[in-house]
Design an enzyme around this catalytic site. Structure first.
Site, PDB file in Angstrom:
ATOM      1  N   TYR A 218      -1.135 -14.858  -5.995  1.00 40.67           N
ATOM      2  CA  TYR A 218      -1.077 -15.358  -4.455  1.00 40.67           C
ATOM      3  C   TYR A 218      -2.248 -15.078  -3.770  1.00 40.67           C
ATOM      4  O   TYR A 218      -2.761 -13.969  -4.097  1.00 40.67           O
ATOM      5  CB  TYR A 218       0.312 -14.416  -3.970  1.00 40.67           C
ATOM      6  CG  TYR A 218       0.191 -14.543  -2.362  1.00 40.67           C
ATOM      7  CD1 TYR A 218       0.668 -15.768  -1.918  1.00 40.67           C
ATOM      8  CD2 TYR A 218      -0.379 -13.652  -1.312  1.00 40.67           C
ATOM      9  CE1 TYR A 218       0.695 -16.042  -0.659  1.00 40.67           C
ATOM     10  CE2 TYR A 218      -0.237 -13.809  -0.336  1.00 40.67           C
ATOM     11  CZ  TYR A 218       0.470 -15.042   0.133  1.00 40.67           C
ATOM     12  OH  TYR A 218       0.287 -15.095   1.767  1.00 40.67           O
ATOM     13  N   CYS A 271       2.787 -15.171  13.059  1.00 41.37           N
ATOM     14  CA  CYS A 271       3.060 -14.938  14.224  1.00 41.37           C
ATOM     15  C   CYS A 271       2.776 -15.902  15.364  1.00 41.37           C
ATOM     16  O   CYS A 271       2.457 -15.795  16.433  1.00 41.37           O
ATOM     17  CB  CYS A 271       3.018 -13.717  14.621  1.00 41.37           C
ATOM     18  SG  CYS A 271       3.897 -12.368  13.853  1.00 41.37           S
TER      19      CYS A 271
HETATM   20  C1  OXD Z   1      -2.718 -14.890   5.867  1.00 41.59           C
HETATM   21  C2  OXD Z   1      -2.116 -13.428   6.140  1.00 41.59           C
HETATM   22  O1  OXD Z   1      -2.300 -15.462   4.781  1.00 41.59           O
HETATM   23  O2  OXD Z   1      -2.666 -12.918   7.138  1.00 41.59           O
HETATM   24  O3  OXD Z   1      -3.452 -15.212   6.633  1.00 41.59           O
HETATM   25  O4  OXD Z   1      -1.676 -13.014   5.408  1.00 41.59           O
END
Ligand code: OXD
Ligand code: MN
Length: 619
Positions: A218, A271
């Site tokens: 990930y 968010c």
């Molecule tokens: C992103 C995170 O993927 O803050 O930007 O998790």
């Protein structure tokens, strides 16, 4: 170099030695010996080398082609779909202290543990050595970054998300002044996903400006230049005089006024950060990470250290995100991750159309109704599924997105996911009070991190997951930064997620356009304000005009009153919660004084007005 030619061929050796940087050679040699790949390939900035990485991602099956030209799909394992905070730790030398909110491990113990895991980890795999630059090339902001990985998906993603920096390493003239990242996805299962997630470790070594990350794919865990470099840069900037922030950068362009005012905004993951930077009619410089520096004329300049977007795909549809949606359905180089593929076509949650009942997704072969090992129904795609594109692909990219001087920032926004306390938008009383409001940010947890969603969590400047210096030092650095500026940006707080007593949101998603245009107008002294105990709030008359002219919406006094009333009890409880956190840290007195002052202002207003909930019309 003491590496067998069968592993590192002459061409790659030449590319490395041309850099005339002994430290780079040392690092490549050390990790080749430790991880024992069967081949090491060095990638420069050339088209040919970059195309090699793209092809390799298909050959290793970390990515597969989709019907649309340039589109590919990558899967992370079912239990590797978000940032792993629990196994991300700062290596802490003996005698050093950070904060109880920062996850640490003894440096020697951590290095021993991770090096044992890394021993032979790339067996049978190809190790890629890539060079990048955080920030535009040759700028005051630039930090060269070396990425070593056995994942062609990681190397390919970084090509879309960052500026190539082999040339930048040449300019280093042998200096050790760069960040470096060693990643291994570890042993892969039949779907090409990391098998041993129980041994996932992400260890941040501030002493060496490096991060070692293993057994993950990930991107928030694996890509060195993303959230791992963010932590190293926070350390560096906090020992100097600048800021590294989890912020978008955007140009706000009020209609008919012929001007662009640049704002940065910090929001916790998932968010509304990207969607704010993508508000129709405005321009985007970056959506995730910014460096902010004090410029020679006393203003604040910021750059996007990235050149792409690793965005959440859930709810990207033609109505809510028209520009991104258009990119996702037209030919271009693009990587989808963790969504459903059926007959070579992509499907995700909230895409605004019917989706098929079967296909391949983050769980493997999938049928509607399938359950996971915990008995939970598997949705068509993961909520935190993503798309990766170059920012230059967007129609609304700002002309200064690659400017070596960045952009001059005149406004800063801090926003959280807060259902019951903060008003939709407010301006802080001054810089110091703005730092206080940013440092008091609370938000409900989301699918961008592993663990339970919807839990209220404190996150100073939406950055807590990435802060690797004592919290007090981080706050102090912000206070000092503002004092060194002569053109001080205004600071605002926003809350897009406020709910009424019936549990329904008090605003539509698009209302954020009014809040940011109001904030932009404040920078130009265009609106009067109401001073309240928590800061300056907009006047009803101004919002009424903005709602009408910007969104063609009627905005009633009743809506305004429900949205902008101060919920005193909630605000006081929040102050207590946050004060407790900071009272356990070594924080500047100037900062701590804000708690008492804000509490007093709230209590005095409550007493004077004689109500629990203070209407904006009461002030
Ligand atoms: C992103 C995170 O993927 O803050 O930007 O998790
Ligand atoms: Mn982020």
């Amino acid at each position: 170099m003491d590496i067998d030619k069968k592993i590192l061929d002459d061409e790659s050796v030449e590319k490395l030695t041309a850099l005339k940087n002994g430290y780079v050679l040392e690092i490549v040699e050390k990790y080749t010996k430790l991880c024992k790949p069967s081949k090491v390939t060095v990638i420069t900035d050339s088209e040919e080398d970059i195309a090699y990485v793209r092809r390799l991602a298909l050959k290793t099956k970390e990515e597969s082609k989709l019907n649309m030209k340039g589109h590919t799909i990558h899967y992370d394992g079912y239990y590797d779909q978000a940032r792993d905070k629990a196994h991300t730790r700062v290596l802490l030398p003996k005698g050093k202290k950070l904060s109880k909110h920062i996850n640490t491990i003894d440096r020697e113990e951590g290095l021993k543990e991770i090096e044992e895991i890394m021993d032979g980890m790339m067996d049978g795999k190809e190790m890629l050595v890539r060079f990048f630059c955080l920030s535009p090339l040759n700028s005051r902001f630039s930090i060269p970054a070396l990425q070593i990985t056995d994942s062609s998906y990681v190397a390919h993603s970084e090509d879309l998300l960052y500026r190539s920096g082999y040339g930048e390493f040449m300019n280093l003239k042998g200096s050790k002044n760069f960040f470096y990242f060693i990643h291994s996805a570890g042993e892969l299962d039949k779907n090409g996903c990391t098998k041993n997630v129980d041994k996932r470790r992400i260890y941040i070594d501030l002493e060496e400006n490096r991060v070692l990350t293993v057994n993950n794919q990930y991107a928030g865990n694996s890509l060195g230049l993303k959230k791992l470099a963010l932590r190293l840069a926070i350390n560096r900037s906090n020992n100097e005089d600048w800021l590294t922030e989890h912020m978008f950068i955007m140009g706000i362009k009020p209609e008919g006024k012929g001007r662009t005012t640049y704002f940065t905004g910090a929001f916790p993951s998932a968010c509304g950060k990207t969607s704010t930077a993508m508000i129709p009619g405005q321009s985007i410089v970056g959506d995730d990470i910014a460096y902010l520096k004090i410029w020679d004329d006393g203003s604040c300049h910021a750059v996007n250290i990235e050149s792409g977007i690793f965005g959440i795909i859930t709810d990207v549809n033609p109505v809510d995100d028209p520009l991104i949606h258009k990119c996702l359905i037209t030919p271009r180089e693009l990587i989808f991750s963790n969504i459903l593929i059926n007959d070579g076509k992509p499907y995700w949650l909230g895409m605004g159309c019917e989706t098929p009942d079967e296909g391949k997704n983050h769980s493997g072969l999938w049928k509607r109704g399938n359950k996971d090992a915990e008995g939970k129904e598997i949705p068509i795609a993961h909520k935190n599924a993503r798309y990766t594109i170059r920012i230059s692909e967007l129609e609304n990219v700002d002309p200064k997105a690659d400017d070596v001087n960045g952009v001059q920032v005149n406004g800063i926004i801090y926003g959280g996911r807060d259902s019951d306390t903060n008003v939709p938008v407010a301006q802080s009383l001054n810089w110091s009070h703005g730092v206080f409001s940013g440092a008091s940010l609370e938000s409900e947890t989301t699918s961008a991190t592993l663990g339970k969603e919807g839990q209220r969590a404190h996150s100073p400047m939406a950055n807590l997951d990435f802060i690797v210096v004592p919290l007090g030092k981080y706050i102090e650095n912000h206070l000092k930064f503002g004092k060194s500026l002569s053109k001080v940006p205004l600071i605002f707080s926003t809350n897009y997620f406020l709910k009424g007593e019936d549990g329904n949101y008090l605003n539509d998603k698009i209302d954020k356009k009014v809040w940011i245009l109001w904030a932009e107008g404040r920078v130009h002294n265009e609106y009067e304000v109401i001073e309240t105990p928590i800061g300056f709030i907009p006047k009803y008359e101004d919002l009424k005009v903005l709602f009408h002219s910007v969104l063609g919406k009627k905005y009633t006094k009743d809506q305004y009153e429900r949205q902008f009333s101060l919920r005193v009890e909630k605000l006081l409880s929040k102050l207590d919660r946050i004060e407790k956190i900071y009272s356990e840290e070594e924080v500047p007195e100037e900062f701590m004084n804000h708690f008492e002052r804000q509490r007093r202002r709230l209590l005095e207003a409550k007493e004077k007005i004689g109500k629990e909930i203070l209407s904006p019309f009461d002030f």
